[in-house]
Design an enzyme around this catalytic site. Structure first.
Site, mmCIF file in Angstrom:
data_model
loop_
_atom_site.group_PDB
_atom_site.id
_atom_site.type_symbol
_atom_site.label_atom_id
_atom_site.label_comp_id
_atom_site.label_asym_id
_atom_site.label_seq_id
_atom_site.Cartn_x
_atom_site.Cartn_y
_atom_site.Cartn_z
ATOM 1 N NE ARG A 1 -14.108 -6.813 8.407
ATOM 2 C CZ ARG A 1 -12.976 -7.499 8.055
ATOM 3 N NH1 ARG A 1 -11.918 -7.205 8.059
ATOM 4 N NH2 ARG A 1 -13.006 -8.896 7.479
ATOM 5 C CD1 TRP B 1 -4.006 -6.724 9.142
ATOM 6 C CD2 TRP B 1 -4.505 -5.289 7.837
ATOM 7 N NE1 TRP B 1 -5.343 -6.874 8.877
ATOM 8 C CE2 TRP B 1 -5.838 -5.864 8.067
ATOM 9 C CE3 TRP B 1 -4.511 -4.174 6.606
ATOM 10 C CZ2 TRP B 1 -6.831 -5.385 7.627
ATOM 11 C CZ3 TRP B 1 -5.654 -3.870 6.033
ATOM 12 C CH2 TRP B 1 -7.060 -4.561 6.495
ATOM 13 N N GLY C 1 -0.942 -11.135 8.489
ATOM 14 C CA GLY C 1 -1.328 -12.363 8.832
ATOM 15 C C GLY C 1 -2.325 -12.792 9.804
ATOM 16 N NE ARG D 1 -3.958 -2.266 1.798
ATOM 17 C CZ ARG D 1 -3.910 -3.439 2.549
ATOM 18 N NH1 ARG D 1 -2.952 -3.507 3.360
ATOM 19 N NH2 ARG D 1 -4.582 -4.344 2.290
ATOM 20 C CG ASP E 1 -12.016 -11.660 9.445
ATOM 21 O OD1 ASP E 1 -11.225 -10.978 10.014
ATOM 22 O OD2 ASP E 1 -12.128 -12.123 8.337
ATOM 23 C CG ASN F 1 -12.666 -4.218 4.956
ATOM 24 O OD1 ASN F 1 -11.318 -4.401 5.093
ATOM 25 N ND2 ASN F 1 -13.342 -5.317 5.046
ATOM 26 C CG ASP G 1 -9.363 -7.192 10.750
ATOM 27 O OD1 ASP G 1 -10.030 -8.352 11.132
ATOM 28 O OD2 ASP G 1 -8.418 -6.981 9.935
ATOM 29 C CG ASN H 1 -9.635 -11.052 12.707
ATOM 30 O OD1 ASN H 1 -9.220 -10.373 11.768
ATOM 31 N ND2 ASN H 1 -9.499 -12.500 12.655
#
Length: 698
Positions: free
Chosen positions: A491, A403, A353, A293, A464, A551, A466, A421
Site C-alpha cells: 500500500r 484481517w 478492527g 470474504r 494507514d 490495497n 496496512d 497499521n
C-alpha cells in the site's frame, strides 16, 4: 450400505437448527416440566436408540436427519412423544424426503432428497455422500414414506428420551463454545488443500501460496471470445457488494455474505444449503459494514468467521453447525471479515478492527473441535520483547489488525500473515518508535505460532498503510539463482521481493509515480524517509493517499510469463492529526484526511510487473473504480481476468495486456475472480455486486 438407525427420530421433520450458536441444555422447553430422566434419555439416544447415526446434537452425530439441538425450543414434549410413537403422524419435510433413485446407468442410490427441480436432484445417500444429479441421468425416482421406524423403547425409556429431547435448546446470547468433540470427518484432506486437484479451487486464494494462478488451459487466448454466462445466483439482502472469492471442491461451490454461507451446485448454481444468523448490532469498523470474504474447507467441514469475531465450523454437505468459538469480544471493537486458512489440522484466522483500537492477533484452532491451539499477538504487551518500539500509551490500543487471509509454504512449513497499521492512524505522538509488528508480514511456525522472522514495510506508519496485501509465495529463478520468494505490492507504493525463508529484502521498487514519503528502500530494508511526510494539525500533503497505491484486492503471479499482476492507483491526500483518544464503539484515527485534486489523482492501472526488475512490462490505464475494486486472476491459458470501474468483467492477454473479451454486469466490483473444472468443462466464477456469476465456453 450402512444400517439405518433403529430409532431415527423426527427424520422427516424440519426441526433443524442450522443456525445454532451455542447449546444450553438447561433452558426449559416449550412444554411444562417433563417427567423422566434426561441423562438416561441422552444415553438411550446415543446408545440403544442409535439416534446419532442420523441426527446431530451439539455438533455430534449424523447428517441424514435434522439437527435436534434446538428441538426442545421448537416443539412441546407432547409433540415430540407423538412422533416417537407414530413416525407417520406428521408430513415429511421436503428437505428430508426419502427416495430411491435408479440411474440410466443402472446404478441405484437410496437416501434423502435435499432439493429437487425439474432439471436436477440433490441426494444425500445413506453413507453421507452428496450426489448432484441432472434429471437426464435419472431413470426413476421412488418416494418412501419415512426412514423412521417405530420406537423400540420401554415406557421408562420413552419418558427419559422425551425428557432429554425437551431439554435441548439454544441460548443465542451465550458466548461459550458449541460443545463438540467429534473427529474431523473424511472428505477433503489437507494434502488436497496444499496441492489442489486439477480444477479445484479449495482456498480463498485458490492455492495456499496466494498466487491466484490456475493451471487450467481450456479457456485460453484463442477461444475466450466465446466465453458466456452459464448461471447466476443472487444472495438475497446482501448489505453491500460481495467481497467473497468462491471456493469449489468436489462439484460444490461455497460462497458467503456477512454471517451467511451458501453451498451451491457448481454446475448449475442451484442452492444446496444455506446457513445464516442475524447481523450483530453495535459493531465498529469494517465488521459493522457487512463484509465477509469467504470460507476454508477441510475434511467434512467448512469454516467461516462472523461479524462479531466468532469462528464457526459447518458440515460441508448440510450446513449444520459443528462448533462455534469466540475469538475476541466484539464490544471492544473486534470483528472478523476474511476467509480463514487451514494448515494441517488447524484453522487459522485473524481479526478486524484495525482502525478502532484493538490489539491484533493471529489465532489457531483445532479443526475437529474448535479447541484453541495458539495465539500470536501483533502488539507485544508492556515489558515483552519489542514493546520498546511503542513509547507512549498507544500500545494499549495499537491495532495492527490481521484481517486479510495469509499464505503458507508446505515445504518450508512457514505461515505468512500480513498485519495492519498502528493506531491512532495519523498521530504518532503516543507511539514513538517502529511500532512492531504493525504494517508487517510475519513468518510463523504454524504448529506453535512462534515467530520465525518478520519484515516491517512501513515502520512507524502515520498514513494507514496496512501491509494487508496478499504475501504471494513463488518459487522462481531470481537474478541467476533459484529462490523461494515472497512478492507483495504494498500500500505504501513499493513492490517488494523478499526471500521468504529469511525475510531479507531482495528488491523494492516503486510502482507508482506519485510517491513523496520515501525516496527508496535501503539495503537493510528500511525506507529512506523524505522530509514533510508526517501529518500535522494544519495538514500535510503526502502521496500515496490513505487508500494506498495498492490495497487488499487480490493480485496474481503467472509462472508462465514471470509477471506479477496488480492494480495500482496514483493518489495523494492532505493528512491531519489531532488528540483524539480511544473509545469503545468508535474509530481511533487520531486525525483525518482530505482529498487532493489533480489530473493524475485517482488514476487506476492494471500493471504487469517483471519480478526481476520491479518495473512494469505493460499496463492497462484508466481501469477505474478506485483501488478497492475487483481482484485479479491469471491462468495457464494465457489470460488475466479482472473487473473494471464500469461493471465490465474482462479477460486480457497475460503476455501483453491486450483486451480480448468483456461482459458487462452493471455491478460494483469488490471481489476477485476464480476458476474451476467440472465434468470436463472449465468455468470462471466471480462475485459481481450481490450476485455470483459463472461463465464457460459456448
Amino acid at each position: 450400505m450402512k444400517r439405518i438407525a433403529s430409532f431415527t427420530i423426527l427424520l422427516g421433520l424440519a426441526w433443524t437448527c442450522s443456525n445454532a450458536q451455542t447449546i444450553d441444555a438447561g433452558v426449559q422447553a416449550k412444554s411444562s416440566v417433563t417427567p423422566g430422566d434426561a441423562a438416561s434419555g441422552e444415553r438411550f439416544f446415543g446408545g440403544k436408540g442409535n439416534c446419532t447415526s442420523c441426527h446431530m446434537v451439539r455438533g455430534r452425530g449424523g447428517i441424514l436427519g435434522p439437527d435436534l439441538s434446538n428441538i426442545g425450543h421448537d416443539r412441546t414434549a407432547a409433540q415430540i412423544e407423538r412422533v416417537l410413537r407414530d413416525p407417520g403422524a406428521m408430513p415429511v419435510s421436503a428437505a428430508y424426503r426419502t427416495v430411491t433413485v435408479r440411474l440410466r446407468s443402472g446404478e441405484t442410490i437410496r437416501g434423502v432428497a435435499k432439493n429437487e427441480s425439474g432439471f436436477d436432484l440433490q441426494l444425500l445417500d445413506m453413507d453421507g455422500k452428496l450426489h448432484l444429479l441432472s434429471k437426464d441421468r435419472v431413470a426413476e425416482t421412488v418416494n418412501e414414506k419415512t426412514l423412521m421406524p417405530e420406537l423400540d423403547a420401554s415406557a421408562n425409556e420413552m419418558s427419559d428420551l422425551v425428557a432429554y429431547l425437551s431439554s435441548l435448546t439454544i441460548d443465542p446470547n451465550a458466548k461459550s463454545r458449541l460443545a463438540a468433540a467429534a473427529e474431523l470427518g473424511s472428505g477433503i484432506p489437507f494434502s488436497e488443500v496444499a496441492h489442489p486437484k486439477t480444477g479445484a479451487w479449495p482456498t480463498y486464494h485458490g492455492n495456499v501460496s496466494g498466487n491466484r494462478f490456475s493451471p487450467l488451459t481450456q479457456i485460453n487466448t484463442g477461444n475466450v471470445e466465446h466465453l458466456a454466462p452459464k448461471w447466476m445466483f443472487t444472495i438475497p439482502a446482501a448489505p453491500r457488494a460481495l467481497e467473497v472469492t468462491p471456493v469449489v471442491v468436489e462439484g460444490v461451490m461455497y460462497v458467503t455474505s456477512v454471517n451467511e454461507a451458501y453451498a451451491l451446485d457448481a454446475g448449475s448454481g442451484r442452492e444446496i444449503w444455506h446457513f445464516g444468523r442475524p447481523r450483530t448490532p453495535g459493531l465498529a469498523g469494517d465488521a459493522a459494514s457487512g463484509i465477509n470474504r469467504g470460507v476454508a474447507v477441510l475434511g467434512d467441514r467448512v469454516f467461516m468467521v462472523t461479524d462479531n469475531a466468532h469462528l464457526i465450523a459447518l458440515h460441508r454437505f448440510t450446513g449444520q453447525i459443528l462448533w462455534d468459538v469466540e475469538m475476541a469480544d466484539s464490544g471492544q471493537n473486534y470483528g472478523a471479515t476474511s476467509a480463514p486458512l487451514v494448515v494441517n489440522d488447524l484453522v487459522i484466522s485473524g481479526v478486524s478492527g484495525g482502525d478502532e483500537g484493538i490489539r491484533g492477533f493471529v489465532d489457531a484452532y483445532k479443526a475437529s473441535t474448535g479447541e484453541h491451539a495458539w495465539r500470536f499477538w501483533t502488539i507485544p504487551a508492556p515489558g515483552e520483547p519489542a514493546s520498546e518500539t511503542w513509547a507512549g500509551r498507544a500500545i494499549e490500543h495499537g491495532c495492527a489488525a490481521t484481517w486479510l487471509t495469509g499464505t503458507y509454504d508446505p515445504e518450508a512449513k512457514l505461515l505468512y500473515w500480513p498485519t495492519g497499521n498502528p493506531c491512532p492512524d495519523y498521530n504518532g505522538d503516543e507511539r514513538k518508535g517502529d511500532n512492531l509488528y504493525s504494517s508487517s508480514v510475519l513468518a510463523l511456525d504454524p504448529d506453535t505460532g512462534k515467530l520465525k522472522w518478520f519484515y516491517q514495510f512501513t515502520p512507524h506508519d502515520l498514513h494507514d498503510w496496512d501491509a494487508t496485501e496478499t504475501p504471494v509465495l513463488v518459487d522462481a529463478q531470481f537474478r541467476g539463482r533459484r529462490r523461494k520468494l515472497m512478492l507483495q505490492g504494498n500500500r505504501n507504493g513499493f513492490f517488494y521481493v523478499l526471500d521468504r525463508l529469511t525475510g531479507k529484502v531482495l528488491s523494492a521498487e516503486p510502482f507508482v509515480q506519485q510517491l513523496t514519503w520515501a525516496s527508496g528502500i535501503s539495503a537493510d530494508g528500511r525506507p529512506k524517509l523524505l522530509p514533510g511526510n508526517e501529518p500535522t494539525a494544519e495538514g500535510q500533503r503526502v502521496c500515496p493517499a490513505v487508500a494506498g497505491a495498492a490495497n487488499w484486492p487480490s493480485t496474481a503471479f503467472s509462472p508462465a510469463t514471470g509477471l506479477f499482476y496488480m492494480f495500482a492507483q496514483e493518489s495523494c491526500n492532505i493528512y491531519t492529526k489531532n488528540d483524539q483518544w480511544w473509545e469503545a464503539g468508535k474509530s481511533f484515527y487520531g486525525g483525518g484526511t482530505r482529498r487532493v485534486s489533480g489530473d493524475y489523482i485517482g488514476k487506476k492501472f492494471l500493471k504487469a510487473i517483471d519480478i526481476q526488475t520491479g518495473k512494469a512490462v505493460w499496463e492497462i490505464p484508466d481501469v477505474g473504480g478506485g483501488i478497492l475494486g475487483s481482484g485479479v486472476m491469471a491462468t495457464a491459458g494465457g489470460l488475466v481476468f479482472y473487473g473494471d470501474g464500469n461493471g465490465a468483467f474482462i479477460a486480457a492477454d497475460a503476455g501483453n495486456g491486450k483486451l480480448l473479451w468483456h461482459f458487462n454486469t452493471g455491478q460494483n466490483w469488490k471481489a476477485g475472480p476464480m476458476t474451476y473444472l467440472l465434468d470436463g468443462d472449465q468455468y470462471i466464477g466471480v462475485a459481481a455486486g450481490s450476485t455470483i456469476l459463472a461463465f464457460n465456453l459456448r
